[in-house]
Write an enzyme that holds these catalytic residues in place. Sequence first.
Site, PDB file in Angstrom:
ATOM      1  N   THR A   1      32.843  37.311  39.780  1.00  0.00           N
ATOM      2  CA  THR A   1      34.133  37.532  39.139  1.00  0.00           C
ATOM      3  C   THR A   1      34.671  36.216  38.597  1.00  0.00           C
ATOM      4  O   THR A   1      34.362  35.147  39.135  1.00  0.00           O
ATOM      5  CB  THR A   1      35.154  38.138  40.124  1.00  0.00           C
ATOM      6  OG1 THR A   1      36.407  38.301  39.466  1.00  0.00           O
ATOM      7  CG2 THR A   1      35.362  37.276  41.353  1.00  0.00           C
TER       8      THR A   1
ATOM      9  N   ASN B   1      38.007  36.185  38.194  1.00  0.00           N
ATOM     10  CA  ASN B   1      39.410  36.385  38.565  1.00  0.00           C
ATOM     11  C   ASN B   1      39.723  35.588  39.844  1.00  0.00           C
ATOM     12  O   ASN B   1      39.282  35.927  40.928  1.00  0.00           O
ATOM     13  CB  ASN B   1      39.655  37.891  38.763  1.00  0.00           C
ATOM     14  CG  ASN B   1      41.093  38.209  39.091  1.00  0.00           C
ATOM     15  OD1 ASN B   1      41.755  37.452  39.783  1.00  0.00           O
ATOM     16  ND2 ASN B   1      41.560  39.341  38.597  1.00  0.00           N
ATOM     17  N   LYS B   2      40.496  34.496  39.679  1.00  0.00           N
ATOM     18  CA  LYS B   2      40.799  33.574  40.792  1.00  0.00           C
ATOM     19  C   LYS B   2      41.574  34.277  41.916  1.00  0.00           C
ATOM     20  O   LYS B   2      41.461  33.910  43.080  1.00  0.00           O
ATOM     21  CB  LYS B   2      41.639  32.385  40.304  1.00  0.00           C
ATOM     22  CG  LYS B   2      41.000  31.596  39.182  1.00  0.00           C
ATOM     23  CD  LYS B   2      39.944  30.620  39.711  1.00  0.00           C
ATOM     24  CE  LYS B   2      39.418  29.736  38.596  1.00  0.00           C
ATOM     25  NZ  LYS B   2      38.016  29.583  38.471  1.00  0.00           N
TER      26      LYS B   2
ATOM     27  N   ASP C   1      35.046  46.041  41.486  1.00  0.00           N
ATOM     28  CA  ASP C   1      35.779  46.603  40.352  1.00  0.00           C
ATOM     29  C   ASP C   1      36.886  47.470  40.932  1.00  0.00           C
ATOM     30  O   ASP C   1      36.641  48.310  41.793  1.00  0.00           O
ATOM     31  CB  ASP C   1      34.886  47.416  39.413  1.00  0.00           C
ATOM     32  CG  ASP C   1      35.506  47.484  38.017  1.00  0.00           C
ATOM     33  OD1 ASP C   1      35.951  46.429  37.508  1.00  0.00           O
ATOM     34  OD2 ASP C   1      35.580  48.578  37.431  1.00  0.00           O
ATOM     35  N   SER C   2      38.100  47.195  40.487  1.00  0.00           N
ATOM     36  CA  SER C   2      39.259  47.855  41.077  1.00  0.00           C
ATOM     37  C   SER C   2      40.105  48.504  40.003  1.00  0.00           C
ATOM     38  O   SER C   2      40.063  48.111  38.843  1.00  0.00           O
ATOM     39  CB  SER C   2      40.132  46.841  41.813  1.00  0.00           C
ATOM     40  OG  SER C   2      39.387  46.149  42.756  1.00  0.00           O
TER      41      SER C   2
ATOM     42  N   PHE D   1      49.034  39.760  43.021  1.00  0.00           N
ATOM     43  CA  PHE D   1      48.720  39.660  41.596  1.00  0.00           C
ATOM     44  C   PHE D   1      48.682  41.071  41.005  1.00  0.00           C
ATOM     45  O   PHE D   1      48.884  42.069  41.711  1.00  0.00           O
ATOM     46  CB  PHE D   1      47.390  38.917  41.385  1.00  0.00           C
ATOM     47  CG  PHE D   1      46.163  39.676  41.821  1.00  0.00           C
ATOM     48  CD1 PHE D   1      45.797  39.704  43.155  1.00  0.00           C
ATOM     49  CD2 PHE D   1      45.361  40.359  40.900  1.00  0.00           C
ATOM     50  CE1 PHE D   1      44.661  40.398  43.568  1.00  0.00           C
ATOM     51  CE2 PHE D   1      44.221  41.047  41.301  1.00  0.00           C
ATOM     52  CZ  PHE D   1      43.874  41.071  42.639  1.00  0.00           C
TER      53      PHE D   1
ATOM     54  N   ARG E   1      40.912  46.511  48.607  1.00  0.00           N
ATOM     55  CA  ARG E   1      39.862  45.485  48.630  1.00  0.00           C
ATOM     56  C   ARG E   1      39.527  45.112  50.070  1.00  0.00           C
ATOM     57  O   ARG E   1      38.365  44.928  50.417  1.00  0.00           O
ATOM     58  CB  ARG E   1      40.311  44.254  47.832  1.00  0.00           C
ATOM     59  CG  ARG E   1      39.243  43.162  47.709  1.00  0.00           C
ATOM     60  CD  ARG E   1      39.596  42.108  46.672  1.00  0.00           C
ATOM     61  NE  ARG E   1      39.771  42.721  45.367  1.00  0.00           N
ATOM     62  CZ  ARG E   1      40.945  42.991  44.817  1.00  0.00           C
ATOM     63  NH1 ARG E   1      42.067  42.683  45.442  1.00  0.00           N
ATOM     64  NH2 ARG E   1      41.013  43.577  43.647  1.00  0.00           N
TER      65      ARG E   1
HETATM   66  P1  ITT Z   1      36.645  40.705  37.186  1.00  0.00           P
HETATM   67  O1  ITT Z   1      36.157  41.829  36.348  1.00  0.00           O
HETATM   68  O2  ITT Z   1      36.248  39.330  36.672  1.00  0.00           O
HETATM   69  O3  ITT Z   1      36.294  40.848  38.645  1.00  0.00           O
HETATM   70  P2  ITT Z   1      39.257  41.752  36.488  1.00  0.00           P
HETATM   71  O4  ITT Z   1      40.654  41.193  36.588  1.00  0.00           O
HETATM   72  O5  ITT Z   1      38.779  42.188  35.147  1.00  0.00           O
HETATM   73  O6  ITT Z   1      38.262  40.698  37.156  1.00  0.00           O
HETATM   74  P3  ITT Z   1      38.967  44.510  37.359  1.00  0.00           P
HETATM   75  O7  ITT Z   1      38.118  44.863  36.220  1.00  0.00           O
HETATM   76  O8  ITT Z   1      38.569  44.986  38.706  1.00  0.00           O
HETATM   77  O9  ITT Z   1      39.170  42.926  37.531  1.00  0.00           O
HETATM   78  O10 ITT Z   1      40.414  44.937  36.937  1.00  0.00           O
HETATM   79  C1  ITT Z   1      41.284  45.446  37.788  1.00  0.00           C
HETATM   80  C2  ITT Z   1      42.694  45.145  37.364  1.00  0.00           C
HETATM   81  O11 ITT Z   1      43.443  45.935  38.293  1.00  0.00           O
HETATM   82  C3  ITT Z   1      43.115  43.682  37.562  1.00  0.00           C
HETATM   83  O12 ITT Z   1      43.105  42.929  36.393  1.00  0.00           O
HETATM   84  C4  ITT Z   1      44.536  43.840  38.091  1.00  0.00           C
HETATM   85  O13 ITT Z   1      45.446  43.997  37.037  1.00  0.00           O
HETATM   86  C5  ITT Z   1      44.450  45.155  38.853  1.00  0.00           C
HETATM   87  N1  ITT Z   1      44.150  44.902  40.265  1.00  0.00           N
HETATM   88  C6  ITT Z   1      42.934  44.801  40.881  1.00  0.00           C
HETATM   89  N2  ITT Z   1      43.068  44.543  42.183  1.00  0.00           N
HETATM   90  C7  ITT Z   1      44.400  44.464  42.410  1.00  0.00           C
HETATM   91  C8  ITT Z   1      45.197  44.187  43.548  1.00  0.00           C
HETATM   92  O14 ITT Z   1      44.647  43.926  44.733  1.00  0.00           O
HETATM   93  N3  ITT Z   1      46.509  44.201  43.405  1.00  0.00           N
HETATM   94  C9  ITT Z   1      47.085  44.449  42.230  1.00  0.00           C
HETATM   95  N4  ITT Z   1      46.427  44.688  41.091  1.00  0.00           N
HETATM   96  C10 ITT Z   1      45.084  44.694  41.180  1.00  0.00           C
END
Ligand code: ITT
Length: 203
Positions: A7, A9-10, A69-70, A152, A181
């Site tokens: 990822t 995403n920091k 992926d969330s 975040f 997560r």
């Molecule tokens: P990577 O693909 O590089 O891992 P990303 O930010 O694109 O990073 P995702 O595709 O999983 O990650 O996108 C999920 C989005 O959902 C993310 O950008 C956040 O806006 C939100 N999200 C994910 N986990 C979260 C959390 O624990 N709390 C709040 N929002 C979250």
Amino acid sequence: MQLVLATNNKDKIREIRNLLDDLQVTILTCDDFLDFPEIEETGTTLEENAILKASGISEFTGYAALADDSGLEVDALDGAPGVYSSRYAGSGCTYADNNRRLLKEMEGVPEGKRGARFRTVIAIDWGDGEIETVEGTVDGRITTENRGVDGFGYDPVFFYEPAGKTFAEMTLDEKNKVSHRGRALIAARERIARRLIGGIELE
Ligand code: ITT
């Protein structure tokens, strides 16, 4: 064992590191590699995207890779933004843009119909042809305004009933104990532990 977090995403890296901290695994991140690629999320499900990211990074680095992926699934919006959570307000949008759009879409939706859940799928590509996936979810409801400054993404608009707070009003440790997560990572820890030679003690 080396495990690369697939990822850029920091915020995710901080949460995942915190939860895998005590395992005898060297965690590598995008900062440990030159030209760490951003894997395109072309899948239509969280599982497909998690596998795409884990496999892409395992292939690039030559190590086992873990990807998450969330998404946030809102009942009143038929499960949106779901797999498109990161770009709900358009490509290049910020977390604040996404929350603004979500609160707008939810205007007028009564308290009892604001149910939502965060879902995480974690994929681990072990680099030897085997890929495993695990999942975690947490239920909550969408607030009518941003609350809290921690966390975040959608954390400021996600109210977690048992704590009486949004995820952004909880500390990282509080959130990790109950979050999508956190729950997925507990399952992932088991899979990682099984792979460690000689095994390890899990709490
Ligand atoms: P990577 O693909 O590089 O891992 P990303 O930010 O694109 O990073 P995702 O595709 O999983 O990650 O996108 C999920 C989005 O959902 C993310 O950008 C956040 O806006 C939100 N999200 C994910 N986990 C979260 C959390 O624990 N709390 C709040 N929002 C979250």
